[in-house]
Design a protein around this motif. Sequence first.
Motif, PDB file in Angstrom:
ATOM      1  N   ALA A  26     -29.545  12.859   9.894  1.00  0.00           N
ATOM      2  CA  ALA A  26     -29.453  12.907  11.352  1.00  0.00           C
ATOM      3  C   ALA A  26     -28.177  12.238  11.844  1.00  0.00           C
ATOM      4  CB  ALA A  26     -30.676  12.244  11.973  1.00  0.00           C
ATOM      5  N   GLY A  27     -27.474  12.904  12.730  1.00  0.00           N
ATOM      6  CA  GLY A  27     -26.257  12.353  13.314  1.00  0.00           C
ATOM      7  C   GLY A  27     -25.000  12.677  12.538  1.00  0.00           C
ATOM      8  N   GLU A  28     -25.123  13.238  11.338  1.00  0.00           N
ATOM      9  CA  GLU A  28     -23.933  13.564  10.540  1.00  0.00           C
ATOM     10  C   GLU A  28     -23.175  14.724  11.167  1.00  0.00           C
ATOM     11  OE1 GLU A  28     -21.653  12.511   8.868  1.00  0.00           O
ATOM     12  OE2 GLU A  28     -22.394  12.354   6.804  1.00  0.00           O
TER      13      GLU A  28
ATOM     14  N   LYS B 281     -37.242  24.799  14.527  1.00  0.00           N
ATOM     15  CA  LYS B 281     -36.678  23.801  13.613  1.00  0.00           C
ATOM     16  C   LYS B 281     -35.314  23.323  14.106  1.00  0.00           C
ATOM     17  CE  LYS B 281     -35.381  22.793   8.883  1.00  0.00           C
ATOM     18  NZ  LYS B 281     -35.359  23.210   7.460  1.00  0.00           N
ATOM     19  N   LEU B 282     -34.476  24.248  14.528  1.00  0.00           N
ATOM     20  CA  LEU B 282     -33.151  23.857  15.013  1.00  0.00           C
ATOM     21  C   LEU B 282     -33.247  22.968  16.246  1.00  0.00           C
ATOM     22  CD1 LEU B 282     -30.878  27.017  14.641  1.00  0.00           C
ATOM     23  CD2 LEU B 282     -30.689  24.853  13.435  1.00  0.00           C
ATOM     24  N   ASP B 283     -34.174  23.283  17.122  1.00  0.00           N
ATOM     25  CA  ASP B 283     -34.363  22.441  18.310  1.00  0.00           C
ATOM     26  C   ASP B 283     -34.726  21.015  17.905  1.00  0.00           C
ATOM     27  OD1 ASP B 283     -33.773  24.516  19.993  1.00  0.00           O
ATOM     28  OD2 ASP B 283     -35.865  25.018  20.448  1.00  0.00           O
ATOM     29  N   GLU B 284     -35.585  20.887  16.903  1.00  0.00           N
ATOM     30  CA  GLU B 284     -35.993  19.565  16.433  1.00  0.00           C
ATOM     31  C   GLU B 284     -34.828  18.829  15.771  1.00  0.00           C
ATOM     32  OE1 GLU B 284     -38.011  16.141  15.167  1.00  0.00           O
ATOM     33  OE2 GLU B 284     -38.311  17.567  16.816  1.00  0.00           O
ATOM     34  N   LEU B 285     -34.039  19.539  14.944  1.00  0.00           N
ATOM     35  CA  LEU B 285     -32.893  18.909  14.277  1.00  0.00           C
ATOM     36  C   LEU B 285     -31.840  18.473  15.296  1.00  0.00           C
ATOM     37  CD1 LEU B 285     -32.410  21.203  11.130  1.00  0.00           C
ATOM     38  CD2 LEU B 285     -33.639  19.035  11.302  1.00  0.00           C
ATOM     39  N   ARG B 286     -31.633  19.257  16.322  1.00  0.00           N
ATOM     40  CA  ARG B 286     -30.665  18.888  17.356  1.00  0.00           C
ATOM     41  C   ARG B 286     -31.161  17.671  18.147  1.00  0.00           C
ATOM     42  NH1 ARG B 286     -29.790  25.268  18.601  1.00  0.00           N
ATOM     43  NH2 ARG B 286     -28.056  25.599  17.154  1.00  0.00           N
ATOM     44  N   ARG B 287     -32.480  17.616  18.368  1.00  0.00           N
ATOM     45  CA  ARG B 287     -33.037  16.448  19.060  1.00  0.00           C
ATOM     46  C   ARG B 287     -32.808  15.186  18.231  1.00  0.00           C
ATOM     47  NH1 ARG B 287     -36.834  13.113  18.733  1.00  0.00           N
ATOM     48  NH2 ARG B 287     -37.676  14.061  16.856  1.00  0.00           N
ATOM     49  N   ARG B 288     -32.995  15.300  16.911  1.00  0.00           N
ATOM     50  CA  ARG B 288     -32.800  14.141  16.038  1.00  0.00           C
ATOM     51  C   ARG B 288     -31.318  13.758  15.961  1.00  0.00           C
ATOM     52  NH1 ARG B 288     -36.145  15.298  10.606  1.00  0.00           N
ATOM     53  NH2 ARG B 288     -35.063  13.371  10.010  1.00  0.00           N
ATOM     54  N   ASN B 289     -30.443  14.724  15.970  1.00  0.00           N
ATOM     55  CA  ASN B 289     -29.001  14.434  15.993  1.00  0.00           C
ATOM     56  C   ASN B 289     -28.640  13.653  17.257  1.00  0.00           C
ATOM     57  OD1 ASN B 289     -27.855  15.386  13.599  1.00  0.00           O
ATOM     58  ND2 ASN B 289     -27.734  17.490  14.370  1.00  0.00           N
ATOM     59  N   ALA B 290     -29.172  14.117  18.395  1.00  0.00           N
ATOM     60  CA  ALA B 290     -28.878  13.450  19.657  1.00  0.00           C
ATOM     61  C   ALA B 290     -29.421  12.023  19.655  1.00  0.00           C
ATOM     62  CB  ALA B 290     -29.478  14.238  20.814  1.00  0.00           C
ATOM     63  N   ALA B 291     -30.621  11.846  19.111  1.00  0.00           N
ATOM     64  CA  ALA B 291     -31.233  10.510  19.057  1.00  0.00           C
ATOM     65  C   ALA B 291     -30.448   9.579  18.154  1.00  0.00           C
ATOM     66  CB  ALA B 291     -32.686  10.607  18.568  1.00  0.00           C
ATOM     67  N   ALA B 292     -29.832  10.148  17.097  1.00  0.00           N
ATOM     68  CA  ALA B 292     -29.052   9.324  16.164  1.00  0.00           C
ATOM     69  C   ALA B 292     -27.647   9.080  16.684  1.00  0.00           C
ATOM     70  CB  ALA B 292     -29.008  10.003  14.802  1.00  0.00           C
ATOM     71  N   GLY B 293     -27.320   9.644  17.824  1.00  0.00           N
ATOM     72  CA  GLY B 293     -25.991   9.447  18.402  1.00  0.00           C
ATOM     73  C   GLY B 293     -24.899  10.153  17.602  1.00  0.00           C
ATOM     74  N   LYS B 294     -25.105  11.428  17.372  1.00  0.00           N
ATOM     75  CA  LYS B 294     -24.122  12.187  16.591  1.00  0.00           C
ATOM     76  C   LYS B 294     -22.740  12.105  17.231  1.00  0.00           C
ATOM     77  CE  LYS B 294     -23.179  16.838  14.804  1.00  0.00           C
ATOM     78  NZ  LYS B 294     -23.676  18.213  14.642  1.00  0.00           N
ATOM     79  N   LYS B 295     -21.774  11.775  16.393  1.00  0.00           N
ATOM     80  CA  LYS B 295     -20.407  11.673  16.906  1.00  0.00           C
ATOM     81  C   LYS B 295     -19.433  12.170  15.852  1.00  0.00           C
ATOM     82  CE  LYS B 295     -20.015   6.779  15.511  1.00  0.00           C
ATOM     83  NZ  LYS B 295     -21.335   6.724  14.883  1.00  0.00           N
ATOM     84  N   ARG B 296     -18.259  12.514  16.292  1.00  0.00           N
ATOM     85  CA  ARG B 296     -17.227  13.042  15.398  1.00  0.00           C
ATOM     86  C   ARG B 296     -16.634  11.925  14.554  1.00  0.00           C
ATOM     87  NH1 ARG B 296     -16.139  18.494  16.839  1.00  0.00           N
ATOM     88  NH2 ARG B 296     -18.290  19.154  17.007  1.00  0.00           N
ATOM     89  N   LYS B 297     -16.327  12.275  13.282  1.00  0.00           N
ATOM     90  CA  LYS B 297     -15.669  11.299  12.401  1.00  0.00           C
ATOM     91  C   LYS B 297     -14.222  11.089  12.811  1.00  0.00           C
ATOM     92  CE  LYS B 297     -19.140  10.676   9.536  1.00  0.00           C
ATOM     93  NZ  LYS B 297     -19.772   9.375   9.301  1.00  0.00           N
TER      94      LYS B 297
END
Length: 381
Positions: free
Chosen positions: A336-338, A365-381
Amino acid sequence: MILWGPPGSGKTTLARLMAQAFDAEFIALSAVLSGVKDIRDAVQAAEQTLSASGRRTILFVDEVHRFNKAQQDAFLPFVEGGLFTFVGATTENPSFEVNSALLSRATVYVLESLSPDDLKSLIRKSKIDINDEAGNRLIGFADGDARRLLNAVEILENALGEKGKTIDGAFVEDTLAKNLRRFDKGGEQFYDQISALHKSVRGSDPDASLYWLVRMLDGGADPLYLARRVVRMAVEDVGLADPRALRLALDAAETYERLGSPEGELALAEAVLYMAVAAKSNAVYAAYNAARAFVSKDGTRPVPLHIRNAPTRLMKDLGYGRDYRYAHDEADAFAAGEDYFPADMPEVSWFHPTERGLEGRIREKLDELRRRNAAAGKKRK
């Protein structure tokens, strides 16, 4: 002018009638047999006729689409100068087959196949004694082509022998060898029918889909070409809504290769019917086209260090693969967040699964994965 229509619709007859009506000299060329020398000879003959008698010339070019661009261009100065009236005949779409310079100087007239009533009139003029059943079979055999009908009538007359005998349906069937319906494998009819088949499948109409498949098989289309188109339908119009469709299409192609005609054609029919009734989605097709359009206009962005391969010590020392998160070591095999895009890549979202078929579950499934990305604070490297 350009006369565009199917075989036996009267293109040559119309040109001859015009020459007769206007008291014009008539010169006919066939693009199948003629070359630039024949064009020059026709021009010279038109000049001599005009000079000697003042009569104009109608130059008729049959199958004009078979002339190449240079040959078509050879007519231009004489059409412009009014030396002759150019009449071209073609069975192919002139928009594609006649060069634009010649096309811009001509009016296109579209001729249709002869109707059953038209063909009945021709039968009556032939003076043969034929009953209604035989007439209907003869009209079906002609398939809108007057030339084909008249040739068939001549065959029947020669085979009849005994004058005054009425021709019945059985005699027509026995006399005329089984013929495929008119079908130009490389022409516009071919692509029109392929389009009709594809759109019928996309529109989820199994009966129409089966009709166009059988029409094309009956007309002599290559079954393996049709099999390839069915595979295309599976990936373009069914997609991930029902991934089994692709496997079924490939199996149908393989089955045909093993069995050949006519047995293998049943596998193609099965695949077409399955495509027609399957859940539909073009999400994969749309996503691929969107990504391709982006990449074609975008620059070459470097691969982020954390997802580069590091097979050597030097590459590891340079940071290749550093901080990469191995998805299988994380909860639900999802990091999540990667982020897997280049560092300066704008936010994109190309794949939008539908709610139909399996894609409905993929969407969840994609909706759930995107929610988890948002919760993990997905950001660019």
